[in-house]
Design an enzyme around this catalytic site. Structure first.
Site, mmCIF file in Angstrom:
data_model
loop_
_atom_site.group_PDB
_atom_site.id
_atom_site.type_symbol
_atom_site.label_atom_id
_atom_site.label_comp_id
_atom_site.label_asym_id
_atom_site.label_seq_id
_atom_site.Cartn_x
_atom_site.Cartn_y
_atom_site.Cartn_z
ATOM 1 N N GLY A 161 -7.858 -8.088 -0.506
ATOM 2 C CA GLY A 161 -6.557 -8.430 0.072
ATOM 3 C C GLY A 161 -6.127 -9.866 -0.177
ATOM 4 N N GLY A 163 -13.089 -3.368 0.644
ATOM 5 C CA GLY A 163 -14.484 -2.937 0.728
ATOM 6 C C GLY A 163 -14.828 -1.938 -0.372
ATOM 7 C CE LYS A 200 -18.860 -14.897 8.481
ATOM 8 N NZ LYS A 200 -19.034 -13.946 9.581
ATOM 9 N NE ARG A 212 -4.305 -1.516 1.851
ATOM 10 C CZ ARG A 212 -4.939 -2.154 2.836
ATOM 11 N NH1 ARG A 212 -4.511 -2.035 4.078
ATOM 12 N NH2 ARG A 212 -5.980 -2.887 2.580
HETATM 13 P P1 AMP Z 1 -12.809 -13.149 2.059
HETATM 14 O O1 AMP Z 1 -12.092 -12.158 2.936
HETATM 15 O O2 AMP Z 1 -14.282 -13.177 2.276
HETATM 16 O O3 AMP Z 1 -12.423 -13.024 0.620
HETATM 17 O O4 AMP Z 1 -12.335 -14.584 2.572
HETATM 18 C C1 AMP Z 1 -11.033 -15.060 2.404
HETATM 19 C C2 AMP Z 1 -10.836 -16.265 3.282
HETATM 20 O O5 AMP Z 1 -11.757 -17.290 2.933
HETATM 21 C C3 AMP Z 1 -9.455 -16.872 3.112
HETATM 22 O O6 AMP Z 1 -8.688 -16.586 4.239
HETATM 23 C C4 AMP Z 1 -9.732 -18.378 2.959
HETATM 24 O O7 AMP Z 1 -8.947 -19.169 3.812
HETATM 25 C C5 AMP Z 1 -11.179 -18.492 3.353
HETATM 26 N N1 AMP Z 1 -11.810 -19.643 2.684
HETATM 27 C C6 AMP Z 1 -11.751 -19.976 1.386
HETATM 28 N N2 AMP Z 1 -12.396 -21.138 1.154
HETATM 29 C C7 AMP Z 1 -12.876 -21.560 2.331
HETATM 30 C C8 AMP Z 1 -13.618 -22.721 2.742
HETATM 31 N N3 AMP Z 1 -13.991 -23.657 1.881
HETATM 32 N N4 AMP Z 1 -13.920 -22.844 4.052
HETATM 33 C C9 AMP Z 1 -13.521 -21.888 4.950
HETATM 34 N N5 AMP Z 1 -12.834 -20.774 4.622
HETATM 35 C C10 AMP Z 1 -12.508 -20.614 3.327
#
Ligand code: AMP
Length: 385
Positions: free
Chosen positions: A338, A361, A193, A35
């Protein structure tokens, strides 16, 4: 929106809102300078045009009104000095006599979140920031979705405000994917999520031809399609909405997944998504040949979120193969977030993606079609005034 490059900045004092919110360890070392590096073009441009700069940034989440050593920008100023190989001065207060007065052309104001009123978009703090220099330059794309004193009120109150070089670039590339995209348009939405990306998924569902889902987001869609996902990460509150999006036919679900009973992955199994037992978790997924074909044929690709727990090498194959497929593609490819950028840096060359956004975000909200508050405030300035 007025861009910095269109203004006469010769011998002017520029207050530049940047995003230097970087990870710092307990010894005060910057762990990832990405950054800070993203701010360099604007700083160099200003210096090359005989301007002086005062950089404004936040770092972490300190309590407003308090100085806390661990949230100080001192390590950031030191790192910036090393990168630029020029002196950088840290300024503690807005009433400091040395702002734009000392020999040093590059100054960094202490963490803006130490100052009362930042969070609440306080007009008087905005006015104070704006009146420090001749031009208020907004270059912190990563915080453009926050309506705060340094990201909003300062722009409103500045006699002249404009976009820095990074914001100009982010705006150009993201707009290309948002408004001027070519079809077939394929989105890859992974990560943990559905709830944090629901608005993006809903919006993308109206413009993209196909949506490849991965990670915890895929789990929610797999469950919504009626399959058992065992103990996998899922958001039950999102099942109904996932079902209605799935029924519109654009979502591509995986057929083969990698499971384990633990995140350590001592007992990993490769299996059909229709065959998950109650005590297993889906932690990675494979892209079928048909899915790779969809990526190959795309003219526009949007990618946000890893499709497996790629931090553990046992669950990295899906995200690695996805990165490689995107790198090979001739499409206009745009990535943001990220974790997505960490995956890109780990598996491919970031130059193989048309554009990697610095926003998390802010990237999501921009790609949902929202006009971000800082950009809106900049757009309202006539000729930058
Ligand atoms: P996000 O910040 O929502 O993009 O989430 C990223 C995180 O999702 C990463 O740290 C991954 O380890 C996690 N992730 C990816 N696939 C899975 C899964 N099948 N189960 C749990 N966590 C996951």
């Amino acid at each position: 929106m007025i861009n910095l490059s269109s203004l006469d900045i010769n011998k002017k004092n520029l207050v530049i809102r940047v995003d230097m919110n970087v990870p710092i360890n307990n010894d005060g070392n910057v762990l990832d300078a990405t950054r800070i590096e993203a701010c360099i073009p604007t700083i160099n441009y200003a210096i090359a045009n005989n301007s002086k700069v005062l950089l404004v940034s936040h770092l972490g989440r300190p309590t407003e009104g308090n100085f806390e050593e661990k949230f100080s920008l001192k390590p950031v100023a030191e790192k910036l000095q090393k990168i630029l190989n020029k002196p950088v001065e840290l300024i503690k207060d807005l009433d400091s006599d040395s702002i734009f007065k000392s020999e040093t052309n590059i100054q960094v104001l202490e963490n803006i979140r130490f100052f009362e009123g930042e969070k609440g978009n306080c007009q008087s703090l905005g006015k104070d920031l704006a009146s420090l220099g001749d031009i208020y330059v907004f270059d912190a794309f990563g915080t453009a979705h926050r309506e705060q004193a340094s990201t909003h009120a300062a722009i409103e109150n500045a006699s002249t405000a404009c976009a820095g070089l990074l914001l100009e670039k982010e705006n150009e590339f993201l707009t290309k994917a948002l408004d001027n995209y070519q079809s077939p348009y394929v989105a890859v939405i992974g990560g943990a999520k559905v709830s944090t990306k629901l608005e993006l998924i809903k919006y993308i569902n109206t413009v993209a031809d196909k949506i490849i889902v991965g990670g915890g987001i895929a789990n929610t869609f797999i469950k919504a399609s009626g399959l058992n996902i065992g103990r996998s990460l899922v958001e039950d509150s999102m099942i109904d909405i996932a079902k209605s999006i799935f029924e519109q036919g654009k979502i591509i679900l995986p057929s083969t997944v990698v499971t384990s009973k633990s995140f350590e992955g001592d007992d990993i199994k490769e299996k059909s998504v229709t065959d998950i037992s109650d005590d297993e978790m889906i932690l990675d997924l494979y892209l079928e040949d048909d899915t790779i074909e969809v990526i190959n044929e795309a003219q526009t690709i949007l990618w946000n979120g890893p499709i497996g727990v790629f931090e553990n090498y046992k669950f990295e194959k899906g995200t690695k193969e996805l990165s490689q497929a995107i790198a090979k593609s001739k499409a206009f490819s745009l990535a943001g977030g990220g974790e997505t950028l960490s995956a890109i840096n780990k598996y491919i060359n970031s130059d193989d993606v048309s554009y990697c956004s610095t926003g998390g975000g802010a990237f999501l909200e921009f790609m949902e079609g929202k006009v971000l508050p800082s950009i809106k405030a900049l757009n309202l300035k006539k000729n930058g005034r």
